[in-house]
Design an enzyme around this catalytic site. Structure first.
Site, short mmCIF file in Angstrom:
data_model
loop_
_atom_site.label_atom_id
_atom_site.label_comp_id
_atom_site.label_asym_id
_atom_site.label_seq_id
_atom_site.Cartn_x
_atom_site.Cartn_y
_atom_site.Cartn_z
N GLY A 254 1.10 -1.30 0.16
CA GLY A 254 -0.50 -0.21 0.11
C GLY A 254 0.67 1.26 -0.15
N ASP A 255 0.06 1.94 -0.36
CA ASP A 255 0.92 4.00 -0.26
C ASP A 255 1.80 3.70 -1.21
OD1 ASP A 255 -0.58 4.34 1.91
OD2 ASP A 255 0.88 3.20 3.28
N LYS B 102 -0.12 4.97 -5.67
CA LYS B 102 -1.72 4.71 -6.72
C LYS B 102 -2.49 5.85 -7.15
CE LYS B 102 -3.32 1.90 -4.30
NZ LYS B 102 -1.61 1.48 -2.82
N GLY B 103 -3.01 7.43 -5.92
CA GLY B 103 -3.48 8.26 -6.59
C GLY B 103 -3.49 9.58 -7.20
N GLY C 142 -5.82 6.18 1.78
CA GLY C 142 -6.21 7.33 2.44
C GLY C 142 -5.10 7.51 0.80
N HIS C 143 -6.46 8.17 -0.47
CA HIS C 143 -5.08 8.63 -1.71
C HIS C 143 -5.02 9.78 -1.40
CE1 HIS C 143 -6.81 4.88 -3.83
NE2 HIS C 143 -5.67 4.47 -2.03
N GLN D 232 -4.97 0.18 -1.37
CA GLN D 232 -3.84 -0.98 -1.01
C GLN D 232 -2.91 -1.39 -1.57
OE1 GLN D 232 -7.61 -2.07 0.77
NE2 GLN D 232 -7.39 0.04 1.85
N THR E 146 -4.07 7.97 6.85
CA THR E 146 -5.12 8.25 6.70
C THR E 146 -4.63 7.99 8.67
OG1 THR E 146 -6.04 6.20 6.08
CG2 THR E 146 -6.86 5.85 7.59
N MET F 158 8.49 7.90 -7.45
CA MET F 158 9.52 8.21 -5.62
C MET F 158 10.95 8.52 -6.21
SD MET F 158 6.37 9.01 -2.76
CE MET F 158 7.28 9.50 -1.21
N SER G 248 7.94 8.18 -11.14
CA SER G 248 7.40 9.88 -10.76
C SER G 248 8.57 10.46 -9.66
CB SER G 248 6.14 9.62 -9.89
OG SER G 248 6.02 10.37 -9.46
N VAL G 249 8.71 11.60 -10.23
CA VAL G 249 9.66 12.71 -9.24
C VAL G 249 9.44 13.21 -8.16
CG1 VAL G 249 11.47 11.74 -11.03
CG2 VAL G 249 9.92 13.52 -11.89
P1 IMP Z 1 -7.11 -2.93 8.03
O1 IMP Z 1 -7.44 -2.77 6.69
O2 IMP Z 1 -7.39 -1.11 8.89
O3 IMP Z 1 -7.81 -3.91 8.63
O4 IMP Z 1 -5.69 -3.04 8.40
C1 IMP Z 1 -4.65 -4.26 8.39
C2 IMP Z 1 -3.39 -3.39 7.50
O5 IMP Z 1 -3.32 -3.20 6.46
C3 IMP Z 1 -2.93 -2.97 8.29
O6 IMP Z 1 -1.69 -3.66 8.46
C4 IMP Z 1 -3.11 -1.90 7.98
O7 IMP Z 1 -1.65 -1.02 8.44
C5 IMP Z 1 -2.43 -2.13 6.26
N1 IMP Z 1 -3.59 -0.99 5.80
C6 IMP Z 1 -5.38 -1.14 5.94
N2 IMP Z 1 -4.89 0.62 4.53
C7 IMP Z 1 -3.93 0.23 4.46
C8 IMP Z 1 -3.43 1.65 3.04
O8 IMP Z 1 -4.47 2.40 2.80
N3 IMP Z 1 -1.71 1.35 3.17
C9 IMP Z 1 -0.86 0.80 3.74
N4 IMP Z 1 -1.04 0.03 4.68
C10 IMP Z 1 -2.58 -0.20 4.49
#
Ligand code: IMP
Length: 429
Positions: free
Chosen positions: A12-13, A16-17, A40-41, A225, A301, A332, A414-415
């Site tokens: 995740g992170d 993508k947004g 969180g995008h 994610q 988030t 990045m 992406s820079v």
């Molecule tokens: P949950 O989705 O809140 O149940 O979290 C489960 C796992 O996924 C945890 O390790 C969170 O930190 C991770 N996680 C959930 N959503 C995101 C995201 O948008 N970005 C990065 N990690 C995420």
């Protein structure tokens, strides 16, 4: 390209947004299809920073329809805040946002349950969820009898349904030590109010998408994610509760595989993770802290500091295949520009043997030792570079090696956070 999906290839992170926002003008519709307010995008437009949790990043391109598809779990007050904040900034949400009546609703007991069980340890470690009630809401979806879909909130028996679930959940939560929060009438009033405010946006979306595709419209699917957090194919149990890899697009949107023509996999030039779980290339030293500072690696988030480490080509090779990726967006790259040397994990060592496949069991993943290739850093600011050939040699060699190891071309680099800070190595249209 009838259907294109944008999928995160790490934990995740991956930014993508930004990619969705860049591609949106080539599409008629953007669809979110899994996850919920755990996502969180961030999209940066000039001096404006937009943080979106449920609403597809396509909303910032006027004239594009944005769909929150059936596989999403929806937190009504959070999406209403997103809507209000977009409206305040003049974004035409009323015309451009539709929410499936099939989405499941995150209710107060889901959040209470997430909080109550978050500290439970799995093999000595907490999953470290975002505490947004995501897992408990999906659990009720699959359990069915205590589930509430958005469409249920407009039915005459809504209050009755909520009351009977509240009675059950109050018993369950009291066993988890939570006793003070469930009053059926209050919840009905509160959520009834949210439902009214959401009403203009709610509709059946599956036929809508089928009609659109048959009429020749182009759809962009926005994953939330990353693939390593996929409930079935990720680092279980340290995952989220939905299919966050490319395999989730069809189930979550209701669009069958025959329409998905292209998959763009998004990865950072290094790796980050929030929450618990193994992370073979994690850096616990000053370099890790430097990457965190340079990349501003704090959760959109939850604000939690993200764990940082080197690029893991074993993991991304796995997820690129899993998600059916055609090309990569490497994000990045500018963050690595200040480091004197950079490393790529090319294989793992497990029980004295070299392996190049991502292990299926989390205990094996805990044991692997990364095998690195070290390359000289380029130590040049790349944030103003707009063409691949203008990148310093070191940065190009780094990208070439990633391409070789992952087995997919790098289409986008992406820079920096802004739309303009993007290099298109190959055409995406
Ligand atoms: P949950 O989705 O809140 O149940 O979290 C489960 C796992 O996924 C945890 O390790 C969170 O930190 C991770 N996680 C959930 N959503 C995101 C995201 O948008 N970005 C990065 N990690 C995420």
């Amino acid at each position: 390209m009838a259907g294109t999906s944008v999928i995160g290839l790490q934990w995740g992170d991956e930014a993508k947004g930004k990619i969705v926002d860049l591609l949106t003008s080539q599409f008629d519709i953007v669809v979110r299809y899994q996850g919920g307010s755990n996502a969180g995008h961030t999209v940066v437009l000039g001096d404006q920073v937009y943080k979106l949790h449920h609403i597809p990043s396509g909303i910032l391109n006027h004239g594009v329809m944005n769909i929150v598809g059936p596989g999403v779990v929806l937190n009504p007050p959070t999406i209403l805040q997103e809507i209000d904040s977009l409206l305040e900034r003049g974004i035409p949400v009323a015309e451009n946002l539709r929410i499936s009546d099939r989405v499941h609703v995150v209710l107060p007991w889901h959040i209470a349950e997430d909080r109550a069980i978050n500290e439970s340890l799995v093999g000595g470690e907490s999953i470290g969820t975002t505490l947004r009630g995501i897992g408990p809401c999906y659990r009720d979806k699959y359990g069915r009898s205590n589930a509430v879909r958005l469409g249920d909130m407009y039915r005459p028996d809504f209050r009755e349904k909520i009351s009977s679930i509240v009675a059950f959940k109050a018993r369950l939560l009291s066993q988890l030590g939570v006793s003070d929060m469930l009053d059926a009438a209050t919840i009905c009033d509160e959520f009834g109010g949210y439902a009214e405010r959401l009403r203009p946006y709610v509709q059946e979306t599956t036929h809508y998408l089928h009609d659109a595709l048959e009429a020749g419209k182009k759809i962009l699917f926005e994953g939330a994610q990353g693939s390593l957090l996929d409930i079935d194919h990720g680092t279980f149990p340290f995952v989220t509760s939905s299919n966050s890899s490319g395999v989730g697009v069809c189930g979550g949107s209701g669009v069958p595989p025959r329409w998905i023509k292209r998959v763009l996999g998004v990865a950072k030039a290094y790796t980050t993770r929030v929450g618990g779980g193994p992370f073979p290339t994690e850096l616990h030293d000053q370099t890790g802290q430097r990457i965190r500072d340079l990349g501003n690696e704090y959760g959109t988030t939850t604000g939690r500091p993200r764990r940082c480490g080197w690029f893991d080509a074993v993991a991304v090779r796995y997820t690129a295949r899993l998600s059916g990726v055609d090309g990569l967006a490497m994000m990045m790259l500018d963050v690595l520009s200040q480091l004197p040397e950079v490393r790529i994990c090319v294989a793992y060592e497990l029980n004295g043997q070299r392996i190049d496949r991502f292990p299926s069991h989390v205990d094996d993943l805990r044991l692997v030792q990364p095998i690195y290739e070290t390359m000289p850093g380029w130590e040049t600011d790349v944030s103003k570079v707009r063409r691949l050939e203008d990148l310093p040699d070191g940065a190009r060699q780094y990208l070439d090696r990633v391409t070789q190891l992952v087995g997919r071309p790098v289409d986008v680099v992406s820079v920096g956070p802004d739309r303009e800070q993007t290099i298109f190595a190959n055409s995406l249209s």
